[in-house]
Design a protein around this motif. Structure first.
Motif, PDB file in Angstrom:
ATOM      1  N   GLU A  90      62.605  -8.690 131.820  1.00 44.71           N
ATOM      2  CA  GLU A  90      61.266  -9.234 131.574  1.00 44.71           C
ATOM      3  C   GLU A  90      60.459  -9.330 132.857  1.00 44.71           C
ATOM      4  N   TYR A  91      61.124  -9.655 133.962  1.00 43.87           N
ATOM      5  CA  TYR A  91      60.411  -9.775 135.241  1.00 43.87           C
ATOM      6  C   TYR A  91      59.952  -8.396 135.726  1.00 43.87           C
ATOM      7  N   ILE A  92      60.799  -7.398 135.582  1.00 43.79           N
ATOM      8  CA  ILE A  92      60.402  -6.031 135.951  1.00 43.79           C
ATOM      9  C   ILE A  92      59.247  -5.564 135.072  1.00 43.79           C
ATOM     10  N   GLU A  93      59.322  -5.895 133.786  1.00 40.63           N
ATOM     11  CA  GLU A  93      58.280  -5.461 132.852  1.00 40.63           C
ATOM     12  C   GLU A  93      56.975  -6.225 133.024  1.00 40.63           C
ATOM     13  N   SER A  94      57.022  -7.380 133.694  1.00 35.72           N
ATOM     14  CA  SER A  94      55.769  -8.084 134.004  1.00 35.72           C
ATOM     15  C   SER A  94      54.971  -7.295 135.029  1.00 35.72           C
ATOM     16  N   LEU A  95      55.665  -6.499 135.832  1.00 33.78           N
ATOM     17  CA  LEU A  95      55.010  -5.599 136.792  1.00 33.78           C
ATOM     18  C   LEU A  95      54.740  -4.242 136.163  1.00 33.78           C
ATOM     19  N   ALA A  96      55.734  -3.729 135.450  1.00 33.44           N
ATOM     20  CA  ALA A  96      55.663  -2.370 134.893  1.00 33.44           C
ATOM     21  C   ALA A  96      55.989  -2.405 133.404  1.00 33.44           C
ATOM     22  N   PRO A  97      55.033  -2.780 132.561  1.00 34.36           N
ATOM     23  CA  PRO A  97      55.284  -2.832 131.116  1.00 34.36           C
ATOM     24  C   PRO A  97      55.776  -1.491 130.580  1.00 34.36           C
TER      25      PRO A  97
ATOM     26  N   THR B 200      58.523   6.135 134.569  1.00 38.86           N
ATOM     27  CA  THR B 200      57.087   6.431 134.669  1.00 38.86           C
ATOM     28  C   THR B 200      56.227   5.182 134.504  1.00 38.86           C
ATOM     29  N   ASN B 201      56.726   4.161 133.823  1.00 36.64           N
ATOM     30  CA  ASN B 201      55.976   2.904 133.758  1.00 36.64           C
ATOM     31  C   ASN B 201      55.849   2.292 135.150  1.00 36.64           C
ATOM     32  N   PHE B 202      56.896   2.450 135.969  1.00 38.22           N
ATOM     33  CA  PHE B 202      56.862   1.935 137.339  1.00 38.22           C
ATOM     34  C   PHE B 202      56.018   2.837 138.237  1.00 38.22           C
ATOM     35  N   ASP B 203      56.007   4.142 137.950  1.00 35.20           N
ATOM     36  CA  ASP B 203      55.156   5.069 138.707  1.00 35.20           C
ATOM     37  C   ASP B 203      53.681   4.739 138.527  1.00 35.20           C
ATOM     38  N   ILE B 204      53.317   4.396 137.281  1.00 33.31           N
ATOM     39  CA  ILE B 204      51.910   4.196 136.925  1.00 33.31           C
ATOM     40  C   ILE B 204      51.412   2.790 137.256  1.00 33.31           C
TER      41      ILE B 204
ATOM     42  N   LEU C 133      53.488   1.444 129.475  1.00 31.18           N
ATOM     43  CA  LEU C 133      52.860   2.373 130.413  1.00 31.18           C
ATOM     44  C   LEU C 133      53.615   3.691 130.522  1.00 31.18           C
ATOM     45  N   ALA C 134      54.844   3.718 130.062  1.00 32.70           N
ATOM     46  CA  ALA C 134      55.675   4.913 130.221  1.00 32.70           C
ATOM     47  C   ALA C 134      55.103   6.104 129.459  1.00 32.70           C
TER      48      ALA C 134
ATOM     49  N   PRO D 180      43.184  17.758 129.972  1.00 37.03           N
ATOM     50  CA  PRO D 180      43.477  16.501 130.683  1.00 37.03           C
ATOM     51  C   PRO D 180      44.851  16.540 131.340  1.00 37.03           C
ATOM     52  N   LEU D 181      44.949  15.940 132.509  1.00 36.60           N
ATOM     53  CA  LEU D 181      46.203  15.848 133.250  1.00 36.60           C
ATOM     54  C   LEU D 181      46.609  14.382 133.373  1.00 36.60           C
ATOM     55  N   ASP D 182      47.887  14.135 133.614  1.00 35.94           N
ATOM     56  CA  ASP D 182      48.371  12.768 133.770  1.00 35.94           C
ATOM     57  C   ASP D 182      47.648  12.081 134.929  1.00 35.94           C
ATOM     58  N   GLN D 183      47.439  10.778 134.791  1.00 34.92           N
ATOM     59  CA  GLN D 183      46.743  10.012 135.833  1.00 34.92           C
ATOM     60  C   GLN D 183      47.714   9.308 136.772  1.00 34.92           C
TER      61      GLN D 183
END
Length: 265
Positions: A9-16, A101-105, A19-20, A138-141
């Motif tokens: 949950e703590y990691i997902e508070s930064l990287a939900p 990719t959620n952490f990348d974004i 977003l993946a 469109p390309l990934d952001q």
């Protein structure tokens, strides 16, 4: 004592997880959300060597960037590489949580960390209009654009990137004498997003796993390109995740992977 679900949950508070990318697989790969966690092992990849190191340090949880399981598997057997790794994790009662990719974004995630590592300021996301190819596709952001506090020649910036990221080898395309003021970055494999950097007006694009035709594209577009290595542009997660988790869970121990994926001369 925190549980796996508390750390997740703590990691997902930064990287939900929302977003993946649609093709990605993030979250709990193996284990039990209700298991207690005293020791965490942080790594870029979940490999047999890393699991051995995690076992030796008494880890209850492995936090990785790259998911152990990308696609569906039909069986878990010792004769299969992924199956053997999963069996080893279960036998040693180690859970695995992956933020990719959620952490990348994510804001404050991998690409912001990479920009910070490279000393860029005024960092921003690519705009939606910048993330298109010449045909309007469109390309990934994924990625960022930032400014060097002191403009330098491309040759010097290549050396700087190599030293800061600890690259054993580095490849690049462009003019060594060109002055670099603005840099775009995409951690990991970002060769298919060259137009993002070009459309954003970047002087140089730092990423990895550049294919031959992508290097040729950059050359024709006139944008400098640096392939700094997939491992080198993303292994920075280990230092970050250690500090991030300890800021919330000061009663756990953290061990960072010391394993290298390959050797170079």
């Amino acid at each position: 004592m925190p549980k796996v679900k508390d750390i997740a949950e703590y990691i997902e508070s930064l990287a939900p997880k929302t977003l993946a990318e649609p093709w990605d697989n993030v979250g709990l790969m193996v284990g039990d959300m209700d298991s207690n966690v005293e020791s965490v092992y942080v790594t870029l990849d979940v490999t047999s060597e890393n699991i051995e190191e995690a076992v030796n340090c008494g880890a209850d949880l492995i936090v990785s960037h790259h998911p152990l399981i990308f696609t569906s598997i039909n069986r878990v057997i010792e004769q299969d590489v992924t199956g053997s790794i999963v069996r080893s994790l279960i036998k040693n009662d180690i859970s695995v949580y992956s933020a990719h990719t959620n952490f990348d974004i994510a804001d404050g995630g991998m690409n912001d960390i990479l920009c910070d590592k490279l000393g860029l300021s005024g960092v921003r996301r690519f705009t939606e209009s910048e993330c298109t190819d010449p045909f309007g596709k469109p390309l990934d952001q994924i990625g960022r654009v930032g400014i060097l506090d002191t403009p330098i020649e491309m040759a010097d910036f290549v050396d700087y990137v190599k030293n800061v990221l600890g690259c054993m080898a580095i490849s690049y395309v462009g003019s060594e004498s060109e002055i670099i003021s603005t840099a775009a970055v995409c951690s990991g494999s970002g060769g298919d997003l060259i137009y993002n950097a070009y459309n954003a007006g970047a002087d140089v694009y730092v990423t990895s796993e550049i294919k031959h035709h992508e290097a040729q594209l950059a050359l024709e577009l006139g944008i400098n390109l640096i392939d700094a290595g997939h491992f080198e542009t993303e292994n920075i997660i280990c230092d970050f995740m250690e500090d991030y988790l300890l800021s919330r869970f000061d009663d756990i121990s953290i061990t960072k992977s010391t394993m290298l994926p390959y050797k170079r001369r």
